[in-house]
Design a protein around this motif. Structure first.
Motif, PDB file in Angstrom:
ATOM      1  N   VAL A 627       0.854  -1.199   0.000  1.00  0.00           N
ATOM      2  CA  VAL A 627       0.000   0.000   0.000  1.00  0.00           C
ATOM      3  C   VAL A 627       0.877   1.231   0.000  1.00  0.00           C
ATOM      4  O   VAL A 627       2.077   1.201   0.339  1.00  0.00           O
ATOM      5  CB  VAL A 627      -0.929   0.012   1.227  1.00  0.00           C
ATOM      6  N   SER A 628       0.275   2.322  -0.387  1.00  0.00           N
ATOM      7  CA  SER A 628       0.999   3.589  -0.384  1.00  0.00           C
ATOM      8  C   SER A 628       1.290   4.001   1.054  1.00  0.00           C
ATOM      9  O   SER A 628       0.698   3.469   1.999  1.00  0.00           O
ATOM     10  CB  SER A 628       0.168   4.663  -1.082  1.00  0.00           C
ATOM     11  N   ASP A 630       0.460   6.527   2.693  1.00  0.00           N
ATOM     12  CA  ASP A 630      -0.717   7.033   3.420  1.00  0.00           C
ATOM     13  C   ASP A 630      -1.841   5.996   3.509  1.00  0.00           C
ATOM     14  O   ASP A 630      -2.935   6.293   3.987  1.00  0.00           O
ATOM     15  CB  ASP A 630      -1.232   8.320   2.773  1.00  0.00           C
ATOM     16  N   GLU A 631      -1.602   4.805   3.015  1.00  0.00           N
ATOM     17  CA  GLU A 631      -2.533   3.663   3.077  1.00  0.00           C
ATOM     18  C   GLU A 631      -3.860   3.938   2.355  1.00  0.00           C
ATOM     19  O   GLU A 631      -4.884   3.351   2.673  1.00  0.00           O
ATOM     20  CB  GLU A 631      -2.816   3.259   4.532  1.00  0.00           C
ATOM     21  N   LYS A 632      -3.811   4.783   1.327  1.00  0.00           N
ATOM     22  CA  LYS A 632      -5.029   5.076   0.572  1.00  0.00           C
ATOM     23  C   LYS A 632      -5.069   4.365  -0.777  1.00  0.00           C
ATOM     24  O   LYS A 632      -6.044   4.486  -1.506  1.00  0.00           O
ATOM     25  CB  LYS A 632      -5.148   6.594   0.359  1.00  0.00           C
ATOM     26  N   MET A 633      -3.981   3.664  -1.118  1.00  0.00           N
ATOM     27  CA  MET A 633      -3.921   2.976  -2.401  1.00  0.00           C
ATOM     28  C   MET A 633      -3.155   1.678  -2.228  1.00  0.00           C
ATOM     29  O   MET A 633      -2.228   1.584  -1.447  1.00  0.00           O
ATOM     30  CB  MET A 633      -3.213   3.857  -3.441  1.00  0.00           C
ATOM     31  N   SER A 634      -3.617   0.641  -2.959  1.00  0.00           N
ATOM     32  CA  SER A 634      -2.917  -0.638  -2.914  1.00  0.00           C
ATOM     33  C   SER A 634      -2.327  -0.942  -4.278  1.00  0.00           C
ATOM     34  O   SER A 634      -2.770  -0.401  -5.303  1.00  0.00           O
ATOM     35  CB  SER A 634      -3.876  -1.758  -2.499  1.00  0.00           C
ATOM     36  N   GLU A 669     -11.782  -2.856   8.452  1.00  0.00           N
ATOM     37  CA  GLU A 669     -10.640  -2.301   7.750  1.00  0.00           C
ATOM     38  C   GLU A 669     -10.537  -2.959   6.385  1.00  0.00           C
ATOM     39  O   GLU A 669     -10.228  -4.150   6.276  1.00  0.00           O
ATOM     40  CB  GLU A 669      -9.348  -2.517   8.546  1.00  0.00           C
ATOM     41  N   PRO A 672      -7.232  -0.910   0.718  1.00  0.00           N
ATOM     42  CA  PRO A 672      -7.432   0.322  -0.060  1.00  0.00           C
ATOM     43  C   PRO A 672      -7.702   0.022  -1.533  1.00  0.00           C
ATOM     44  O   PRO A 672      -7.316  -1.040  -2.038  1.00  0.00           O
ATOM     45  CB  PRO A 672      -6.095   1.058   0.115  1.00  0.00           C
ATOM     46  N   ASN A 675      -4.480   0.725  -7.293  1.00  0.00           N
ATOM     47  CA  ASN A 675      -3.870   1.786  -8.084  1.00  0.00           C
ATOM     48  C   ASN A 675      -4.642   1.991  -9.381  1.00  0.00           C
ATOM     49  O   ASN A 675      -4.698   1.105 -10.227  1.00  0.00           O
ATOM     50  CB  ASN A 675      -2.413   1.401  -8.364  1.00  0.00           C
ATOM     51  N   ASP A 717     -11.966  -3.593  -2.992  1.00  0.00           N
ATOM     52  CA  ASP A 717     -11.145  -2.583  -3.674  1.00  0.00           C
ATOM     53  C   ASP A 717     -11.985  -1.702  -4.600  1.00  0.00           C
ATOM     54  O   ASP A 717     -11.463  -0.903  -5.364  1.00  0.00           O
ATOM     55  CB  ASP A 717     -10.031  -3.261  -4.478  1.00  0.00           C
ATOM     56  N   SER A 719     -14.899   1.199  -5.183  1.00  0.00           N
ATOM     57  CA  SER A 719     -15.562   2.324  -4.512  1.00  0.00           C
ATOM     58  C   SER A 719     -16.799   2.804  -5.258  1.00  0.00           C
ATOM     59  O   SER A 719     -17.671   3.440  -4.657  1.00  0.00           O
ATOM     60  CB  SER A 719     -14.580   3.499  -4.341  1.00  0.00           C
TER      61      SER A 719
END
Length: 771
Positions: A627-628, A630-634, A669, A672, A675, A717, A719
């Protein structure tokens, strides 16, 4: 005058020819006029000790109960033969001396003072009643010879005792013994036998209960004659003379009426059941009293079956609260009635899944909304519980996990097993049965269900329940392994369960039992079936009318009666409990999945498993994801950058569980979103359209058209999803939100595409009708 030798030879020859001619004539007549010995007996039902518990009149309204040879006691035989025909065992059906004496006396006195009838001739007369004259007496003699030819002496005496008249509609010593003395003929005393023996001579003027004094006088006369002839000892005669006669006509027992009527159809004069009279009495009283307490709640009937697990005999059979209650259908046999079994089939299902290696007791299943081609089962309380263990699902009788288990097993396997152990309704309708089978969407009887549960008490072997004594114990039919049977029993014997009856305070001496409850759709049937090593008890409570009742449930309506029966049947018993089979073992598993643990698992518990059968798949609910920062993207391996990312462990949660958790405000949880610049083509993971159902025809009212709901499930994954109707864009929404649309008539294509470009299409047909 002395005959010459030639004359003697001539006379002997003529005599021989005459005798031969008589014999030939007899056999010719014997063939032309066969013996009319077809006798209709009253059907009698006996308990396991041979006591009469129920009886039925013959077609011509007679009480004619068959006395078996073993019921003819030496005392009964000796008394009757001495009184009626002391040379019975010496003559061939006709006593020539008695005939000669009767002829002389009748000629010289001018009236019939002696009939010379032997016991055999009296049987002949009873079989073919005729007016009393010389011609008919000759016919009696002919019939007597036929009887002697066909039957043994004891069998002829048996026929006599079965046909002798006792006044009114009572025939036979057994009928008289039951109706007047309330016992079988082999239990009669000398005084009672002698009293009965004089009545056939004057059946209308010597009636027990009306003419007892006269009967005693005649009885004592014969007893004194027996004393003179030294037939019995002095003490036996004194005791018989001193015995009072207080008997009067009673009524035939009418116990276990539902089973009696059921077995009567099988025919035969004597049907020997395995019922234990004392247990039958107690259970009938318990059921009657219990139903009386339920009447205020408009619950009016119950049925109970008890099986002895060691002998496989049905020892108690109660078909209703009160057979004589005509207002509430008391004559309906609730034990044999086909009803909806509710959740009572679940233990068998889970045991079959254990044997197939599909499940173990602590294996986790998802209790969340599901839809199988339009079938969307719900739990009894309309609540979903998320991930639960199999044992929790069985203890709480959850519907969703059981439907999933049946889908895993395959309904055909379940139907095959039920059909093999006598579930006739399921066998007949197997083609039309679906997954709702496990929730009671089929027919079953208390007889069938109680028999099925008894197999858990015999290590998974099914024995056909035995209702009558001449039924041989069937060969055991292995439907479950001993391992699976024990695992189910272990779960069902726990008392900290939600279906433990409210306000039940009589458990101090309740023997340890395993039990399962069930409540049919619409609360029409309440079931509770329990067992230990000794007994299996099945209870049904409800209304024969099929009327539902909001207060009716297996846990709170049927189980209290089950507990009362076990308290009475096996009170304070210190009986050995089931032990785990040698082949059954325990292993550590992950408490979150119920699977053997992987390296990441930290919470371990013990679970039973069947070596070589249970799945060895290890826990797979954890994965490290790139993950990135900031944990907003995998990232996947294709698009994983060289720097600027980290690895983090995530629990893998099924989409339907994610939706359930989010819908219930539970923190979850999620991995994220992937990408968005990744060039990898996602060939799998497309949205799953749950509503509408693919390939379904929908009928919509023209007057009041209702829209169809759009529901999908996606990976965590995703949204956003995009809906298309007939290739035309309709709406974009969050994956978990529900949308509605009013379709046009005809064939409709519905498409759902996620924000990764993965797409799913379904097709439905819509018709507008006048509803």
């Amino acid at each position: 005058m002395k005959l010459s030798k030639p004359s003697w030879k001539k006379l002997s020859k003529k005599t021989g020819i005459a005798v031969l001619g008589f014999i030939v004539l007899f056999f010719i007549l014997h063939l032309i006029f066969p013996l009319p010995d077809k006798i209709e007996y009253s059907t009698i039902i006996t308990d396991d000790k041979g006591e009469v518990i129920h009886a039925f009149l013959t077609g011509n309204e007679q009480w004619r109960m068959k006395t078996e040879l073993e019921e003819i006691s030496p005392l009964l035989r000796k008394t009757i033969v001495q009184k009626e025909d002391k040379y019975f065992y010496r003559h061939f059906g006709i006593n020539p001396i008695a005939v000669g004496r009767a002829f002389v006396m009748n000629v010289f006195t001018g009236r019939r003072t002696s009939g010379a009838s032997t016991i055999t001739m009296q049987v002949a007369k009873a079989l073919e009643p005729k007016k009393r004259n010389i011609g008919n007496k000759l016919i009696e003699m002919f019939r007597a010879l036929q009887l002697e030819l066909k039957y043994s002496k004891d069998e002829i005496l048996q026929l006599y005792l079965n046909l002798v008249p006792y006044g009114g509609n009572i025939e036979g010593v057994k009928s008289a013994s039951i109706l007047y003395f309330g016992k079988n003929p082999d239990h009669l005393s000398l005084a009672e036998i002698t009293a009965l023996s004089i009545i056939p001579n004057r059946p209308s003027s010597l009636v027990i209960g009306k003419h007892n004094d006269e009967i005693v006088k005649q009885r004592n006369k014969w007893l004194n004659r027996f004393a003179e002839e030294k037939v019995f000892t002095k003490k036996e005669i004194e005791d018989a003379l001193a015995e009072p006669l207080t008997a009067k006509r009673g009524v035939v027992p009418k116990l276990a009426p539902h089973l009696a009527y059921k077995l009567k159809q099988s025919g035969g004069p004597i049907i020997k059941t395995n019922l234990q009279l004392n247990t039958q009495y107690k259970t009938e009283k318990l059921v009657q009293d219990y139903v009386r307490t339920l009447r205020l709640s408009k619950i009016r009937n119950a049925a109970v079956i008890i099986i002895d697990n060691e002998t496989h005999k049905v020892i108690t059979y109660v078909g209703s609260g009160d057979f004589s209650d005509t207002t509430d259908g008391g004559q309906v046999n609730g034990a044999a009635a086909v009803r909806q079994p509710g959740s009572t089939l679940k233990p068998l299902l889970y045991a079959l899944c254990f044997d197939e290696g599909l499940l173990t007791p602590k294996k986790m299943m998802n209790d969340v909304p599901v839809n199988y081609a339009g079938y969307a089962p719900e739990n009894y309380d309309k609540i979903f519980n998320g991930p639960v263990s199999v044992e929790y699902a069985l203890e709480h009788s959850l519907n969703i996990p059981s439907v999933k288990a049946l889908n895993m097993l395959g309904k055909d396997k379940m139907i095959q097993q039920l059909s093999s152990i006598g579930f006739k309704q399921i066998q007949a309708k197997q083609k039309g049965l679906g997954l709702s089978l496990i929730l009671g969407g089929c027919g079953a009887t208390l007889e069938q269900l109680t028999g099925m549960y008894s197999c858990f008490a015999t290590e998974g072997s099914y024995y056909r329940p035995l209702y009558v004594q001449h039924d041989a114990v069937s060969k055991p039919q292995r439907i479950l392994s001993a391992d699976a049977s024990y695992m189910v029993t272990d779960i069902l014997s726990r008392i900290n369960r939600p279906d433990f009856p409210l306000h039940w305070d009589a458990t101090a001496h309740l023997p340890k039992i395993a039990w399962k409850t069930g409540t049919s759709y619409g609360r029409r049937d309440a079931w509770s079936i329990g067992y230990n090593k000794k007994y299996t008890v099945g209870v049904w409570v409800g209304n024969f009318s099929g009327e539902g009742n909001a207060e009716l449930s297996g846990a709170h309506t049927a189980t209290p009666l089950l507990f009362r029966i076990f308290n009475t049947l096996d009170y304070d018993a210190d009986r050995a409990w089931f032990t785990p089979p040698k082949e059954l073992e325990q292993r550590k598993i992950c408490s979150e999945t119920g699977l053997p643990p992987s390296a990441h698992c930290t919470n371990h518990v013990l679970d039973y498993f069947i070596p070589g059968i249970s799945s060895t798949q290890t826990c797979n609910n954890f994965e490290e994801i790139a993950v990135s920062a900031d944990e907003k993207m995998s990232y996947c391996k294709t698009c994983e950058p060289e720097t600027g990312f980290k690895r983090k462990g995530y629990k893998l949660i099924a989409p339907e569980v994610q939706n359930w958790m989010q819908g219930n405000g539970l923190a979850v949880e999620l991995i994220p979103p992937h990408n968005s610049n990744c060039e990898k083509i996602f060939a799998s993971g497309a949205p799953q359209i749950k509503s509408p159902v693919n390939g379904t025809e929908y009928l919509i009212s023209k007057k009041n058209p209702e829209p169809l709901q759009l529901v999908c499930e996606t990976g965590n994954d995703v949204s956003r999803v995009y809906w298309y109707i007939n290739n035309q864009f309709y709406k974009t929404t969050d994956p978990g939100s529900k949308q509605f649309f009013l379709p046009t008539e005809g064939n409709i294509k519905i498409s759902c595409t996620d924000d990764k470009g993965r797409n799913r299409d379904i097709k439905i047909v819509v018709k507008y009708v006048d509803l």
